[in-house]
Motif scaffolding. Structure first.
Motif, PDB file in Angstrom:
ATOM      1  N   LEU A 128       0.828  -1.209   0.000  1.00 31.09           N
ATOM      2  CA  LEU A 128       0.000   0.000   0.000  1.00 31.09           C
ATOM      3  C   LEU A 128       0.862   1.259   0.000  1.00 31.09           C
ATOM      4  O   LEU A 128       0.546   2.230  -0.694  1.00 31.09           O
ATOM      5  CB  LEU A 128      -0.922   0.011   1.217  1.00 31.09           C
ATOM      6  N   ALA A 129       1.937   1.236   0.768  1.00 30.24           N
ATOM      7  CA  ALA A 129       2.837   2.395   0.795  1.00 30.24           C
ATOM      8  C   ALA A 129       3.350   2.656  -0.623  1.00 30.24           C
ATOM      9  O   ALA A 129       3.411   3.797  -1.090  1.00 30.24           O
ATOM     10  CB  ALA A 129       4.002   2.150   1.753  1.00 30.24           C
TER      11      ALA A 129
ATOM     12  N   VAL B  16      -8.065   7.231  -0.066  1.00 31.62           N
ATOM     13  CA  VAL B  16      -8.190   5.791   0.172  1.00 31.62           C
ATOM     14  C   VAL B  16      -8.657   5.100  -1.118  1.00 31.62           C
ATOM     15  O   VAL B  16      -8.104   4.077  -1.534  1.00 31.62           O
ATOM     16  CB  VAL B  16      -9.165   5.515   1.345  1.00 31.62           C
ATOM     17  N   ARG B  17      -9.618   5.716  -1.788  1.00 34.40           N
ATOM     18  CA  ARG B  17     -10.168   5.105  -2.994  1.00 34.40           C
ATOM     19  C   ARG B  17      -9.132   5.002  -4.123  1.00 34.40           C
ATOM     20  O   ARG B  17      -8.975   3.967  -4.764  1.00 34.40           O
ATOM     21  CB  ARG B  17     -11.361   5.944  -3.475  1.00 34.40           C
ATOM     22  N   ARG B  18      -8.395   6.116  -4.331  1.00 34.06           N
ATOM     23  CA  ARG B  18      -7.426   6.146  -5.428  1.00 34.06           C
ATOM     24  C   ARG B  18      -6.274   5.167  -5.165  1.00 34.06           C
ATOM     25  O   ARG B  18      -5.778   4.504  -6.081  1.00 34.06           O
ATOM     26  CB  ARG B  18      -6.919   7.589  -5.558  1.00 34.06           C
ATOM     27  N   VAL B  19      -5.845   5.094  -3.908  1.00 33.57           N
ATOM     28  CA  VAL B  19      -4.764   4.179  -3.551  1.00 33.57           C
ATOM     29  C   VAL B  19      -5.239   2.736  -3.685  1.00 33.57           C
ATOM     30  O   VAL B  19      -4.500   1.865  -4.174  1.00 33.57           O
ATOM     31  CB  VAL B  19      -4.248   4.478  -2.117  1.00 33.57           C
ATOM     32  N   ALA B  20      -6.472   2.492  -3.292  1.00 33.41           N
ATOM     33  CA  ALA B  20      -7.037   1.145  -3.433  1.00 33.41           C
ATOM     34  C   ALA B  20      -7.012   0.731  -4.899  1.00 33.41           C
ATOM     35  O   ALA B  20      -6.582  -0.375  -5.245  1.00 33.41           O
ATOM     36  CB  ALA B  20      -8.465   1.124  -2.891  1.00 33.41           C
ATOM     37  N   SER B  21      -7.412   1.667  -5.763  1.00 31.94           N
ATOM     38  CA  SER B  21      -7.455   1.347  -7.182  1.00 31.94           C
ATOM     39  C   SER B  21      -6.050   1.088  -7.729  1.00 31.94           C
ATOM     40  O   SER B  21      -5.826   0.150  -8.492  1.00 31.94           O
ATOM     41  CB  SER B  21      -8.194   2.469  -7.913  1.00 31.94           C
ATOM     42  N   ALA B  22      -5.065   1.904  -7.296  1.00 28.13           N
ATOM     43  CA  ALA B  22      -3.686   1.704  -7.763  1.00 28.13           C
ATOM     44  C   ALA B  22      -3.128   0.374  -7.274  1.00 28.13           C
ATOM     45  O   ALA B  22      -2.326  -0.270  -7.962  1.00 28.13           O
ATOM     46  CB  ALA B  22      -2.798   2.865  -7.307  1.00 28.13           C
ATOM     47  N   ALA B  23      -3.539  -0.039  -6.073  1.00 27.91           N
ATOM     48  CA  ALA B  23      -3.008  -1.279  -5.513  1.00 27.91           C
ATOM     49  C   ALA B  23      -3.814  -2.490  -5.972  1.00 27.91           C
ATOM     50  O   ALA B  23      -3.422  -3.637  -5.725  1.00 27.91           O
ATOM     51  CB  ALA B  23      -3.011  -1.198  -3.985  1.00 27.91           C
TER      52      ALA B  23
ATOM     53  N   TRP C 265      -6.892  -3.117  -4.896  1.00 27.20           N
ATOM     54  CA  TRP C 265      -7.619  -3.587  -3.713  1.00 27.20           C
ATOM     55  C   TRP C 265      -8.996  -2.942  -3.680  1.00 27.20           C
ATOM     56  O   TRP C 265      -9.244  -1.970  -4.380  1.00 27.20           O
ATOM     57  CB  TRP C 265      -6.903  -3.150  -2.435  1.00 27.20           C
ATOM     58  N   SER C 266      -9.830  -3.454  -2.791  1.00 29.86           N
ATOM     59  CA  SER C 266     -11.097  -2.755  -2.530  1.00 29.86           C
ATOM     60  C   SER C 266     -10.833  -1.633  -1.528  1.00 29.86           C
ATOM     61  O   SER C 266      -9.854  -1.691  -0.764  1.00 29.86           O
ATOM     62  CB  SER C 266     -12.123  -3.715  -1.935  1.00 29.86           C
ATOM     63  N   GLY C 267     -11.663  -0.615  -1.562  1.00 26.33           N
ATOM     64  CA  GLY C 267     -11.536   0.485  -0.599  1.00 26.33           C
ATOM     65  C   GLY C 267     -11.592  -0.031   0.837  1.00 26.33           C
ATOM     66  O   GLY C 267     -10.827   0.399   1.696  1.00 26.33           O
TER      67      GLY C 267
ATOM     68  N   VAL D   7      -8.283  -1.502   1.983  1.00 27.74           N
ATOM     69  CA  VAL D   7      -7.315  -0.466   2.326  1.00 27.74           C
ATOM     70  C   VAL D   7      -7.643   0.099   3.715  1.00 27.74           C
ATOM     71  O   VAL D   7      -6.760   0.233   4.565  1.00 27.74           O
ATOM     72  CB  VAL D   7      -7.323   0.684   1.285  1.00 27.74           C
ATOM     73  N   GLN D   8      -8.924   0.352   3.933  1.00 30.81           N
ATOM     74  CA  GLN D   8      -9.319   0.942   5.211  1.00 30.81           C
ATOM     75  C   GLN D   8      -9.089   0.005   6.394  1.00 30.81           C
ATOM     76  O   GLN D   8      -8.962   0.458   7.529  1.00 30.81           O
ATOM     77  CB  GLN D   8     -10.781   1.388   5.143  1.00 30.81           C
ATOM     78  N   TYR D   9      -9.041  -1.286   6.125  1.00 29.15           N
ATOM     79  CA  TYR D   9      -8.739  -2.245   7.191  1.00 29.15           C
ATOM     80  C   TYR D   9      -7.354  -1.938   7.757  1.00 29.15           C
ATOM     81  O   TYR D   9      -7.125  -1.990   8.956  1.00 29.15           O
ATOM     82  CB  TYR D   9      -8.796  -3.659   6.614  1.00 29.15           C
ATOM     83  N   TYR D  10      -6.423  -1.569   6.876  1.00 27.58           N
ATOM     84  CA  TYR D  10      -5.069  -1.242   7.335  1.00 27.58           C
ATOM     85  C   TYR D  10      -4.927   0.228   7.705  1.00 27.58           C
ATOM     86  O   TYR D  10      -4.269   0.577   8.678  1.00 27.58           O
ATOM     87  CB  TYR D  10      -4.036  -1.594   6.247  1.00 27.58           C
TER      88      TYR D  10
END
Lengths: 200, 200
Positions: A14-15, A32-39, A41-43, A46-49
């Motif tokens: 994620l980092a 959170v959404r944009r990073v989830a998409s880049a990784a 993952w689901s939003g 990402v929010q779990y972490y």
């Protein structure tokens, strides 16, 4: 989600995604959404972490600070006593596209950190850790006769760090002025002026 | 609105209000509405001069770049040949609360500028103008025997600017490390090392 996962690895991934978004679209684009998409993952995952954007940024910049410090130590170890300080400082200069991109994101992060205490703490800790790593090399250089031993090690460290940060700033805005040759020449002249008097 | 107004003065008052908002609430807080309120104007009156937030920021940072350059020239003129370079550089160091606040806003602006071409151009122009002002003092210092004349003037300028920018960066994050005494000591040691060989 499977129950057996390598949390450290997932956080690191994620980092990496945070940095990728920052490099590509600027730090303002991080969410959170944009990073989830880049990784990929689901939003929610990402929010779990990282429940918030600030938590994401804190972690990503903490990682980069640590990475910079690890790089300084590794490069210094490899370079040998005579070259350790020079090589450490070289690793902080915008000599490659990668380091330039990293420094652009770092400065944009600093802009955010000024307005948000939690991020400011990460920025402070990162600066301190890098300063300590450089100071070890300055003291070593004083022991081995590369730097004048009568100079105050902390002053020399601050002077060298300022050189690196300042050259990164200049490289961000006027990259055409700072060719790799010029960066190296400025650093070498700077270091030569720190050499023990009588050997300079 | 009265028909006879000093437009330059009104624009300058707005620039001041932009800086005030940035210092108080961070650069993220700047908006036409917030600046109007700080300046005691209506939103429409602000938009008459600066239709967008970007236009406001462009102008405010242009003003600060110009002010920095004017300050360098004024201080250098006053200081006399021997001290002109040192005094110019001193004016760029975070030695007062005012300059520290200015540098904090400037770095936050740089963060924005990285993601917005129009602002980047202002940041570039500001850097260039300051670099030119410092270079004039470097060349003068070489003429008057304060700086070794065989050194490349542009390299020395870049080295000194990097020192200033870098010390400002450090001061933002670890202000307690950089007392005014330490800043002055680092600068003086740095300048002493640029002195003509044989006089050092």
């Amino acid at each position: 989600m499977p129950r057996i996962v390598d949390h450290a690895e997932r956080r690191a991934a994620l980092a990496e995604a945070v940095w990728q978004v920052a490099r590509e679209d600027g730090i303002g684009a991080i969410s959170v959404r944009r990073v989830a998409s880049a990784a990929g993952w689901s939003g929610g995952a990402v929010q779990y972490y990282f429940p918030t954007k600030t938590a994401l940024l804190q972690y990503a910049f903490d990682v980069v600070g640590q990475r910079t410090v690890d790089r300084i130590h590794a490069i210094a170890d490899e370079a040998g006593a005579e070259q350790a300080l020079r090589s450490s400082i070289m690793s902080l200069l915008p000599l490659s596209r990668e380091i330039s991109a990293e420094s652009a994101v770092w400065f944009a992060f600093m802009g955010l950190a000024l307005a948000e205490d939690k991020l400011r703490k990460v920025a402070e800790a990162g600066h301190l850790a890098v300063a300590q790593a450089v100071r070890i090399q300055v003291e070593r250089a004083q022991d081995t006769g590369v730097v004048e031993p009568r100079l105050d090690a902390e002053d020399v460290t601050l002077d060298l760090l300022a050189l690196c940060d300042g050259l990164c700033v200049q490289e961000l805005y006027r990259p055409w002025v700072l060719s790799p040759e010029r960066l190296e020449r400025i650093l070498d002249a700077h270091l030569a002026r720190l050499a023990p008097v009588g050997l300079a």
